[in-house]
Motif scaffolding. Structure first.
Motif, short mmCIF file in Angstrom:
data_model
loop_
_atom_site.label_atom_id
_atom_site.label_comp_id
_atom_site.label_asym_id
_atom_site.label_seq_id
_atom_site.Cartn_x
_atom_site.Cartn_y
_atom_site.Cartn_z
N VAL A 170 56.25 41.31 46.37
CA VAL A 170 56.58 40.02 45.77
C VAL A 170 55.37 39.07 45.83
CG1 VAL A 170 58.01 37.96 46.03
CG2 VAL A 170 59.05 40.22 46.20
N GLY A 171 54.61 39.11 46.92
CA GLY A 171 53.50 38.18 47.09
C GLY A 171 52.19 38.59 46.45
N SER A 172 52.04 39.86 46.14
CA SER A 172 50.75 40.36 45.65
C SER A 172 50.29 39.73 44.32
CB SER A 172 50.80 41.89 45.51
OG SER A 172 51.84 42.31 44.64
N PRO A 173 51.17 39.36 43.39
CA PRO A 173 50.68 38.73 42.15
C PRO A 173 49.93 37.42 42.38
CG PRO A 173 52.93 39.50 41.84
CD PRO A 173 52.62 39.61 43.30
N PHE A 174 50.12 36.79 43.53
CA PHE A 174 49.47 35.51 43.81
C PHE A 174 48.11 35.70 44.49
CE2 PHE A 174 54.07 34.86 43.81
CZ PHE A 174 54.19 33.86 42.85
N MET A 175 47.72 36.95 44.75
CA MET A 175 46.43 37.22 45.38
C MET A 175 45.36 37.38 44.30
SD MET A 175 47.87 40.05 48.09
CE MET A 175 46.26 40.51 48.71
N PRO A 176 44.15 36.83 44.50
CA PRO A 176 43.10 36.98 43.49
C PRO A 176 42.50 38.38 43.49
CG PRO A 176 42.22 35.89 45.42
CD PRO A 176 43.70 36.06 45.67
N GLN A 177 42.03 38.81 42.32
CA GLN A 177 41.34 40.09 42.26
C GLN A 177 40.00 39.99 43.00
OE1 GLN A 177 41.50 43.10 41.67
NE2 GLN A 177 43.06 43.57 40.13
N SER A 178 39.48 41.13 43.40
CA SER A 178 38.15 41.17 44.02
C SER A 178 37.10 40.68 43.02
CB SER A 178 37.82 42.60 44.44
OG SER A 178 36.43 42.77 44.62
N PRO A 179 36.24 39.72 43.39
CA PRO A 179 35.23 39.24 42.45
C PRO A 179 34.24 40.34 42.05
CG PRO A 179 34.81 38.39 44.66
CD PRO A 179 36.16 39.02 44.68
N ARG A 180 34.00 41.27 42.94
CA ARG A 180 33.06 42.35 42.62
C ARG A 180 33.66 43.30 41.59
NH1 ARG A 180 31.90 40.58 47.81
NH2 ARG A 180 29.66 40.42 48.25
N TRP A 181 34.96 43.56 41.69
CA TRP A 181 35.61 44.39 40.67
C TRP A 181 35.61 43.68 39.32
CZ3 TRP A 181 39.94 43.91 37.52
CH2 TRP A 181 40.35 45.09 36.88
N LEU A 182 35.85 42.37 39.33
CA LEU A 182 35.83 41.60 38.08
C LEU A 182 34.45 41.65 37.43
CD1 LEU A 182 37.88 38.47 39.23
CD2 LEU A 182 38.63 40.22 37.59
N LEU A 183 33.39 41.54 38.23
CA LEU A 183 32.03 41.63 37.68
C LEU A 183 31.77 43.00 37.08
CD1 LEU A 183 29.96 39.71 40.39
CD2 LEU A 183 30.14 39.11 37.96
N GLU A 184 32.25 44.03 37.73
CA GLU A 184 32.08 45.39 37.20
C GLU A 184 32.71 45.54 35.83
OE1 GLU A 184 31.81 49.23 39.73
OE2 GLU A 184 33.51 48.07 40.48
N HIS A 185 33.76 44.77 35.58
CA HIS A 185 34.49 44.90 34.31
C HIS A 185 34.17 43.77 33.34
CE1 HIS A 185 36.61 47.77 36.85
NE2 HIS A 185 37.08 48.31 35.74
N GLY A 186 33.05 43.10 33.56
CA GLY A 186 32.57 42.10 32.62
C GLY A 186 33.34 40.80 32.61
N ARG A 187 34.12 40.52 33.64
CA ARG A 187 34.91 39.29 33.70
C ARG A 187 34.22 38.31 34.63
NH1 ARG A 187 40.68 42.24 34.65
NH2 ARG A 187 41.38 40.11 35.09
N ASP A 188 33.01 37.90 34.22
CA ASP A 188 32.13 37.13 35.10
C ASP A 188 32.69 35.77 35.47
OD1 ASP A 188 30.68 39.35 34.26
OD2 ASP A 188 28.76 38.29 34.33
N GLU A 189 33.25 35.06 34.51
CA GLU A 189 33.74 33.71 34.80
C GLU A 189 34.95 33.75 35.74
OE1 GLU A 189 32.28 30.83 34.22
OE2 GLU A 189 30.67 32.16 33.53
N GLU A 190 35.81 34.74 35.58
CA GLU A 190 36.92 34.90 36.52
C GLU A 190 36.40 35.18 37.92
OE1 GLU A 190 40.39 37.33 35.29
OE2 GLU A 190 39.30 37.58 33.40
#
Length: 490
Positions: free
Chosen positions: A185-205
């Protein structure tokens, strides 16, 4: 504020580790319950079957950890956590509601698969959100929550022995559903890893996540910008020169050393014998002359010793003394405690001696082993195995290391109960030898990694990717291609 947020995220994500600790603790109690023995209904093979209850779970963990390497790369850390807890709910429900032994074993495999996913993902996620100077503490919370799960399980097990019928073992197994549901229930409120986001081109996130992890004031904003710039530059460079192949883990000398250290520290943690004590502690206490009720009581007290020690260690020492020294201390200490335990059981066989002082001394050695584990391999193995890899291979590398942990966990969980019953003190000699060998290997080949950013680990292992050079080279190639294209058009 950023540090508080980091710690909150780490603790909440580590509910997955709590599930691991709870299962490890509760199964050691359940296999001693008379109601569970009646449910299995095969007295002649009970030692083997109780080993199967433990080992099928750890076997499932192996395959879960292997699968999580792929899902963490494709789906991200948070989606993988959600996958793990969803499967955990299914497996725990099967165990609690099992109407025959086969269903119990399948439920154990399913729940084990889920814990394998979580045991690899939790330290990976916490590693990637933790600041370098506090990474030992933040990732060490994995072991802390595991230990708290073990404490809760031991006392739940102690209380449930007084229940009647199959409720004696169904209730403690069913209680696993509560923390799994909370994490889902609580996991949707956790942020994604910034390093994983960078790997996938989601730099601003990724930038926004880094800001949230550092806090909102101006001083931390500059620090966040600097960390994000280093993170972005290094990860973009790694993506230009690395594939996502398993062979990357031994493609260069530096990568081979990283893999050796990560796998080694996880396997050596199993060589400490700590899970033999966790799974079969009550059996070992009975071998030292205690009754079944006394064994469960002592196991409950034993379960509290490690987490208390672990808390003070990760809070006060881990990020100061580093990684290597605690590991050497742990391996050397285990040689001493297992040597003493071997001598006690060999000199005063429980079925022949009523020497209470010898019994107490044997129990003290088991307690000391837990304390020394919490000052060494307990927190350090999770920290080191997840921090040594570059971002491009961190998921698959952590997966391989965790699989190695579970592979040896399966081995020890399957043979230990039988070995304790049949060869008694001779079994402990195995751990004396293994830990002596561990000490030498770690002293010669393990580096110190404390205080380094994840992007600086390349310097430690001698395979640094020159981010500036790679990116400049890539830019030069792109410029050359554009110039040739323009000339062709003219």
């Amino acid at each position: 504020m950023g540090k508080v947020y980091n710690i909150f995220l780490a603790i909440f994500c580590a509910i997955g580790s709590f599930l691991f600790g709870y299962d490890s603790g509760i199964i050691s109690s359940i296999i001693t319950f008379s109601a569970f023995k009646s449910f299995v209904n095969d007295p002649g093979n009970y030692d083997s079957l109780s080993g199967a209850v433990v080992s099928t779970f750890t076997g499932g963990c192996f395959f879960g950890a292997a699968t999580a390497g792929w899902t963490n790369d494709k789906l991200g850390r948070i989606r993988t956590v959600q996958l793990g807890v969803s499967i955990s709910l299914w497996g725990c429900a099967m165990q609690a509601g099992a109407n025959n032994f086969a269903t119990m074993l399948i439920g154990r495999i399913v729940a084990g698969f889920a814990i394998g996913v979580l045991s690899m993902t939790v330290p990976l996620y916490n590693t990637e959100i933790a600041p370098p100077k506090n990474r030992g503490f933040v990732v060490g919370l994995t072991q802390q929550m595991l230990g708290i799960g073990f404490i809760v399980a031991n006392w739940v097990g102690y209380g449930c022995q007084f229940l009647n019928g199959n409720t004696q073992w169904r209730l403690p197994l069913g209680l696993q559903l509560a923390p799994a549901f909370l994490l889902l229930v609580g996991s949707p409120f956790m942020p994604q890893s910034p390093r994983w986001l960078l790997e996938h081109g989601r730099d601003e996130e990724a930038r926004e996540v880094v800001y949230r992890l550092h806090g909102s004031d101006a001083a931390t904003r500059d620090e966040a910008d600097a960390e994000f710039a280093e993170m972005q530059e290094t990860i973009k460079a790694e993506m230009l020169v690395r594939s996502r192949s398993l062979s990357d883990l031994w493609a260069t000398r530096g990568m081979l050393r990283r893999t050796f250290v990560a796998v080694g520290v996880q396997v050596f943690g199993q060589f400490s014998g700590i899970n033999v004590l966790n799974y079969f502690g009550p059996s070992m206490y009975r071998a030292l002359g205690l009754s079944a009720g006394q064994s469960l009581l002592v196991q409950g007290i034993y379960g509290a010793v490690g987490p208390i020690t672990n808390f003070f260690f990760i809070t006060l020492l881990l990020d100061t003394v580093g990684r290597k020294k605690p590991l050497l201390f742990g391996a050397g200490s285990f040689v001493v405690t297992y040597s003493c335990l071997t001598a006690i059981v060999a000199s005063f066989p429980p079925d022949q001696s009523t020497n209470l002082a010898a019994q107490r001394a044997g129990i003290a050695m088991i307690f000391l082993t837990s304390i020394f584990f919490s000052l060494s391999f307990g927190p350090v193995s999770w920290v080191l195995a997840s921090e040594v890899f570059p971002t491009r291979t961190r998921s698959i590398g952590t997966s391989v290391a965790t699989c190695a942990n579970w592979a040896f966990n399966v081995l020890f969980s399957q043979v230990s109960n039988i070995a304790i019953v049949n060869i008694s003190w001779k079994y402990y000699v195995v751990f004396i030898v293994l830990n002596a060998v561990d000490f030498v290997i770690m002293a010669l080949f393990f580096p110190e990694t404390k205080g380094k950013t994840l992007e600086q680990m390349a310097e430690v292992f001698g395979d640094e990717v020159d981010a500036h050079g790679v990116l400049e080279s890539s830019a030069a190639h792109e410029k050359f291609d554009h110039e040739n294209l323009d000339s062709a058009k003219v």
